[in-house]
Motif scaffolding. Structure first.
Motif, mmCIF file in Angstrom:
data_model
loop_
_atom_site.group_PDB
_atom_site.id
_atom_site.type_symbol
_atom_site.label_atom_id
_atom_site.label_comp_id
_atom_site.label_asym_id
_atom_site.label_seq_id
_atom_site.Cartn_x
_atom_site.Cartn_y
_atom_site.Cartn_z
ATOM 1 N N LEU A 119 0.844 -1.197 0.000
ATOM 2 C CA LEU A 119 0.000 0.000 0.000
ATOM 3 C C LEU A 119 0.873 1.237 0.000
ATOM 4 O O LEU A 119 1.803 1.353 0.803
ATOM 5 N N GLY A 120 0.574 2.159 -0.906
ATOM 6 C CA GLY A 120 1.274 3.431 -0.934
ATOM 7 C C GLY A 120 0.290 4.568 -0.765
ATOM 8 O O GLY A 120 -0.720 4.629 -1.464
ATOM 9 N N PHE A 121 0.567 5.460 0.177
ATOM 10 C CA PHE A 121 -0.297 6.609 0.431
ATOM 11 C C PHE A 121 0.325 7.870 -0.152
ATOM 12 O O PHE A 121 1.490 8.178 0.100
ATOM 13 N N SER A 122 -0.455 8.609 -0.962
ATOM 14 C CA SER A 122 -0.031 9.900 -1.513
ATOM 15 C C SER A 122 1.293 9.736 -2.274
ATOM 16 O O SER A 122 1.369 8.968 -3.222
ATOM 17 N N PRO A 176 -8.362 17.109 -1.883
ATOM 18 C CA PRO A 176 -8.038 18.253 -2.734
ATOM 19 C C PRO A 176 -6.912 17.986 -3.723
ATOM 20 O O PRO A 176 -6.729 18.744 -4.681
ATOM 21 N N PHE A 177 -6.155 16.922 -3.502
ATOM 22 C CA PHE A 177 -5.012 16.639 -4.372
ATOM 23 C C PHE A 177 -5.367 15.745 -5.557
ATOM 24 O O PHE A 177 -4.583 15.626 -6.500
ATOM 25 N N LEU A 178 -6.525 15.088 -5.491
ATOM 26 C CA LEU A 178 -6.934 14.224 -6.594
ATOM 27 C C LEU A 178 -7.977 14.965 -7.428
ATOM 28 O O LEU A 178 -9.178 14.866 -7.190
ATOM 29 N N THR A 179 -7.492 15.696 -8.399
ATOM 30 C CA THR A 179 -8.345 16.505 -9.264
ATOM 31 C C THR A 179 -8.824 15.677 -10.452
ATOM 32 O O THR A 179 -8.391 14.532 -10.654
ATOM 33 N N ASP A 180 -9.713 16.267 -11.245
ATOM 34 C CA ASP A 180 -10.176 15.590 -12.457
ATOM 35 C C ASP A 180 -9.006 15.274 -13.382
ATOM 36 O O ASP A 180 -8.988 14.215 -14.034
ATOM 37 N N GLU A 181 -8.042 16.177 -13.433
ATOM 38 C CA GLU A 181 -6.872 15.946 -14.285
ATOM 39 C C GLU A 181 -6.061 14.750 -13.803
ATOM 40 O O GLU A 181 -5.561 13.957 -14.613
ATOM 41 N N ARG A 182 -5.944 14.610 -12.484
ATOM 42 C CA ARG A 182 -5.198 13.478 -11.934
ATOM 43 C C ARG A 182 -5.919 12.164 -12.204
ATOM 44 O O ARG A 182 -5.288 11.160 -12.551
ATOM 45 N N PHE A 183 -7.247 12.168 -12.055
ATOM 46 C CA PHE A 183 -8.001 10.950 -12.351
ATOM 47 C C PHE A 183 -7.896 10.590 -13.826
ATOM 48 O O PHE A 183 -7.802 9.419 -14.188
ATOM 49 N N ASP A 203 -16.022 9.100 2.596
ATOM 50 C CA ASP A 203 -16.294 10.510 2.846
ATOM 51 C C ASP A 203 -15.142 11.090 3.654
ATOM 52 O O ASP A 203 -14.971 10.780 4.837
ATOM 53 N N GLY A 204 -14.341 11.913 3.006
ATOM 54 C CA GLY A 204 -13.186 12.478 3.701
ATOM 55 C C GLY A 204 -12.191 13.058 2.729
ATOM 56 O O GLY A 204 -12.447 13.158 1.522
ATOM 57 N N GLY A 205 -11.045 13.469 3.275
ATOM 58 C CA GLY A 205 -10.036 14.135 2.470
ATOM 59 C C GLY A 205 -8.799 13.293 2.247
ATOM 60 O O GLY A 205 -8.873 12.089 2.003
ATOM 61 N N HIS A 206 -7.645 13.954 2.363
ATOM 62 C CA HIS A 206 -6.356 13.355 2.035
ATOM 63 C C HIS A 206 -5.789 12.688 3.289
ATOM 64 O O HIS A 206 -4.965 13.267 4.006
ATOM 65 N N ASP A 207 -6.242 11.478 3.557
ATOM 66 C CA ASP A 207 -5.848 10.809 4.794
ATOM 67 C C ASP A 207 -6.127 9.316 4.681
ATOM 68 O O ASP A 207 -6.845 8.872 3.789
ATOM 69 N N ILE A 208 -5.550 8.565 5.612
ATOM 70 C CA ILE A 208 -5.912 7.156 5.764
ATOM 71 C C ILE A 208 -7.173 7.105 6.604
ATOM 72 O O ILE A 208 -7.148 7.469 7.789
ATOM 73 N N HIS A 209 -8.267 6.702 5.995
ATOM 74 C CA HIS A 209 -9.549 6.620 6.695
ATOM 75 C C HIS A 209 -9.633 5.232 7.329
ATOM 76 O O HIS A 209 -9.875 4.239 6.648
ATOM 77 N N GLU A 210 -9.419 5.196 8.648
ATOM 78 C CA GLU A 210 -9.274 3.912 9.318
ATOM 79 C C GLU A 210 -10.534 3.060 9.236
ATOM 80 O O GLU A 210 -10.455 1.822 9.194
ATOM 81 N N ALA A 211 -11.709 3.683 9.174
ATOM 82 C CA ALA A 211 -12.946 2.914 9.094
ATOM 83 C C ALA A 211 -13.102 2.194 7.757
ATOM 84 O O ALA A 211 -13.904 1.251 7.637
ATOM 85 N N THR A 212 -12.336 2.617 6.750
ATOM 86 C CA THR A 212 -12.397 1.985 5.432
ATOM 87 C C THR A 212 -11.494 0.758 5.353
ATOM 88 O O THR A 212 -11.717 -0.138 4.529
ATOM 89 N N LEU A 213 -10.494 0.682 6.199
ATOM 90 C CA LEU A 213 -9.517 -0.402 6.112
ATOM 91 C C LEU A 213 -10.141 -1.797 6.179
ATOM 92 O O LEU A 213 -9.715 -2.684 5.423
ATOM 93 N N PRO A 214 -11.124 -2.053 7.062
ATOM 94 C CA PRO A 214 -11.694 -3.417 7.096
ATOM 95 C C PRO A 214 -12.279 -3.886 5.777
ATOM 96 O O PRO A 214 -12.386 -5.102 5.553
#
Length: 217
Positions: A119-122, A176-183, A203-214
């Protein structure tokens, strides 16, 4: 005139859990720009609770997060790390791939049946991709979290390595870092690699959302 020298260096990494004959899953998690592994790995404690071993290598270049003037005014001496910059980038890439290979060789038994996730973040997403397609590690899944494939990756090698791997793109809906151009860039690179990553959002921003990990166990 510029010269180069090779030498033996030491580097640190963090780990949650241990690898035993009963361990079935192991994750390598690569942090983003300006982070340190000792804090980044805390976001993955739920994996340890689920019996998953987690290894968080730390980038080789560390720096103060604020300049000298700001540090004098605030007293903030926080330090972060970076996998690379545009300066001498190819050497930095080569160095961190050798370093990550060394962590892998030190931790992974020669004969194993581990299901390995990278896993690589950002900024770590590009690092994770380059390491994965380097061909020196066995893995089953590559997760790009809040990041995309590096545009300068070797596509032919990438096609061969990634053709039978599970690929997942995870991001916050308000990143905010994943724009339409990046996608659009990610879609272009995926098409050229002949892969279709699964997409997982929260639902969130530029972070590891711990509730999504499972959802990734």
């Amino acid at each position: 005139m510029q010269h180069e020298v090779s030498f033996t260096a030491r580097a640190r990494y963090q780990k949650l859990g241990i690898i035993t004959p009963e361990t079935k899953h192991l994750w390598f998690v690569l942090h983003g720009y300006g982070q340190l592994a000792q804090y980044f790995i805390r976001k993955f404690r739920t994996l340890e609770d689920a019996g998953i071993c987690v290894i968080a290598p730390e980038a080789l270049s560390r720096f103060y997060l604020e300049d000298v003037t700001a540090r004098m005014q605030s007293g903030n001496n926080r330090v972060g790390a970076s996998w690379m910059t545009r300066e001498n980038r190819l050497m930095d890439i080569g160095n961190y791939i050798q370093y990550l290979n060394a962590v892998y060789q030190q931790e992974i038994p020669p004969t194993h049946s581990l299901q390995i996730t990278i896993l690589g973040f950002s900024q770590g997403a590009a690092t994770a991709t380059r390491w994965a397609i380097n061909g020196q590690v066995q893995f089953h899944r590559l997760i790009l979290w809040a990041g995309i494939f590096p545009p300068d990756m070797e596509l032919e090698t990438g096609r061969e390595v990634l053709k039978d791997k599970e690929l997942v793109l995870v991001h916050g809906t308000a990143d905010p870092f994943l724009t339409d151009e990046r996608f659009a860039e990610m879609e272009t690179l995926s098409a050229r690699l002949h892969v279709t990553p699964r997409r997982l959002t929260f639902d969130g921003g530029h972070d590891i959302h711990e509730a999504t990990l499972p959802q990734l166990f």
